[in-house]
Scaffold this motif. Structure first.
Motif, PDB file in Angstrom:
ATOM      1  N   LYS A  11      10.293  -6.324  12.465  1.00  0.00           N
ATOM      2  CA  LYS A  11       8.492  -7.407  12.746  1.00  0.00           C
ATOM      3  C   LYS A  11       8.732  -8.392  11.353  1.00  0.00           C
ATOM      4  O   LYS A  11       8.315  -9.218  12.116  1.00  0.00           O
ATOM      5  N   ALA A  12       9.747  -8.116  10.905  1.00  0.00           N
ATOM      6  CA  ALA A  12      10.212  -9.327   9.841  1.00  0.00           C
ATOM      7  C   ALA A  12      10.826 -10.545  10.798  1.00  0.00           C
ATOM      8  O   ALA A  12      10.313 -11.523  10.337  1.00  0.00           O
ATOM      9  N   LYS A  13      11.344 -10.110  11.434  1.00  0.00           N
ATOM     10  CA  LYS A  13      11.761 -11.424  13.006  1.00  0.00           C
ATOM     11  C   LYS A  13      11.324 -12.076  13.495  1.00  0.00           C
ATOM     12  O   LYS A  13      10.871 -13.169  13.597  1.00  0.00           O
ATOM     13  N   THR A  14      10.020 -10.924  14.019  1.00  0.00           N
ATOM     14  CA  THR A  14       8.727 -11.707  14.683  1.00  0.00           C
ATOM     15  C   THR A  14       7.849 -12.279  14.058  1.00  0.00           C
ATOM     16  O   THR A  14       7.108 -13.604  13.915  1.00  0.00           O
ATOM     17  N   ALA A  15       7.205 -12.224  12.646  1.00  0.00           N
ATOM     18  CA  ALA A  15       6.573 -12.823  11.857  1.00  0.00           C
ATOM     19  C   ALA A  15       7.209 -14.099  11.394  1.00  0.00           C
ATOM     20  O   ALA A  15       6.344 -14.978  11.864  1.00  0.00           O
ATOM     21  N   GLY A  17       9.685 -15.648  13.373  1.00  0.00           N
ATOM     22  CA  GLY A  17       9.055 -16.777  14.689  1.00  0.00           C
ATOM     23  C   GLY A  17       8.388 -16.848  14.185  1.00  0.00           C
ATOM     24  O   GLY A  17       7.808 -18.133  15.144  1.00  0.00           O
ATOM     25  N   ALA A  18       7.333 -16.096  14.811  1.00  0.00           N
ATOM     26  CA  ALA A  18       5.690 -16.452  15.068  1.00  0.00           C
ATOM     27  C   ALA A  18       5.012 -17.834  13.947  1.00  0.00           C
ATOM     28  O   ALA A  18       4.359 -19.140  14.349  1.00  0.00           O
ATOM     29  N   ALA A  19       5.889 -17.805  12.591  1.00  0.00           N
ATOM     30  CA  ALA A  19       5.342 -18.524  11.485  1.00  0.00           C
ATOM     31  C   ALA A  19       6.313 -19.489  11.888  1.00  0.00           C
ATOM     32  O   ALA A  19       6.029 -21.240  11.635  1.00  0.00           O
ATOM     33  N   LYS A  20       7.603 -19.929  12.348  1.00  0.00           N
ATOM     34  CA  LYS A  20       8.172 -21.346  12.990  1.00  0.00           C
ATOM     35  C   LYS A  20       7.610 -21.227  13.727  1.00  0.00           C
ATOM     36  O   LYS A  20       7.601 -23.285  14.084  1.00  0.00           O
ATOM     37  N   GLN A  21       6.761 -20.927  15.234  1.00  0.00           N
ATOM     38  CA  GLN A  21       6.032 -21.542  15.632  1.00  0.00           C
ATOM     39  C   GLN A  21       5.077 -22.347  15.236  1.00  0.00           C
ATOM     40  O   GLN A  21       4.921 -23.357  16.461  1.00  0.00           O
TER      41      GLN A  21
END
Length: 181
Positions: A11-15, A17-21
Motif C-alpha cells: 500500500k505504501a509503494k502504491t501511494a 507511486g500515485a504521488a509521484k505520478q
C-alpha cells in the motif's frame, strides 16, 4: 504478521507511486503552459501548414491572373491605338473619362441635399426624459387607436376592406418613394 507487513508495504509503494505520478502530471502541465506562453510570445497566430499541392495551385492561380491582366492591358492598348487612327476625332476616351457624367452630378446634388437634411435633424437633439418618452408613446398609441376607429367606421372599408387596404398600401409606398427621391 508477515502478511500484514507485506500489505502495508504494498500500500505504501502504491501511494508513493500515485504521488509521484501526480507530481509528474503537474510538472508536465506546468511545462506545457510554459511552452504555450513561449509560443504566444513568438507568434500570435498559429502557423498554417500548406501542402505542396496547395502551393502549386496558388502559383497557378497567380499566373493565370497575371495572364488575364496582360491580355486586358493588350486589348486596352489596341483599342486606344484604333481610336487614335480615326482621322477626324482622335482619342476622346481620356476626355470622356475626365468629364463627370450627368448621373454623377445628379447623385452629388442629391447627397448634398440629404446631408443638409441630416444636419438639420442632428441640430435638434431629442433628449427626452423618461416621463416625456412615456407621454410620447402614449400619444402615438392613442393616434393609432383613433385611426383604427376611423377605419372601422368608414363605409368603404365595411363594403370592401381589401380594396381599402390595397389603396392604403399603394399610397404608403408612393410616399416612401417620393421621400427617397
Amino acid at each position: 504478521m508477515a502478511k500484514t507487513k507485506k500489505n502495508i508495504r504494498a500500500k505504501a509503494k502504491t501511494a508513493v507511486g500515485a504521488a509521484k505520478q501526480k507530481t509528474q502530471d503537474v510538472q508536465a502541465k506546468l511545462r506545457k503552459s510554459e511552452r504555450q506562453e513561449q509560443l504566444l510570445h513568438k507568434t500570435l497566430t498559429p502557423k498554417k501548414t500548406t501542402t505542396k499541392r496547395e502551393k502549386s495551385e496558388a502559383k497557378h492561380k497567380k499566373l493565370i491572373k497575371r495572364f488575364v491582366e496582360m491580355k486586358k492591358e493588350r486589348k486596352e492598348e489596341n483599342a486606344r491605338k484604333n481610336r487614335e487612327k480615326a482621322k477626324v476625332i482622335g482619342d476622346l476616351k481620356p476626355l470622356r473619362d475626365a468629364l463627370p457624367s450627368l448621373q454623377g452630378i445628379y447623385n452629388l446634388v442629391k447627397t448634398q441635399k440629404k446631408n443638409e437634411e441630416e444636419q438639420a435633424a442632428l441640430a435638434v437633439p431629442e433628449k427626452l426624459s423618461t416621463k416625456a418618452k412615456i407621454k410620447k408613446k402614449r400619444e402615438e398609441y392613442v393616434k393609432k387607436v383613433q385611426s383604427f376607429e376611423k377605419l372601422i367606421k368608414d363605409k368603404n372599408f365595411k363594403k370592401n376592406p381589401r380594396e381599402v387596404i390595397a389603396n392604403h398600401m399603394s399610397n404608403k409606398y408612393q410616399t416612401m418613394e417620393e421621400d427617397e427621391d
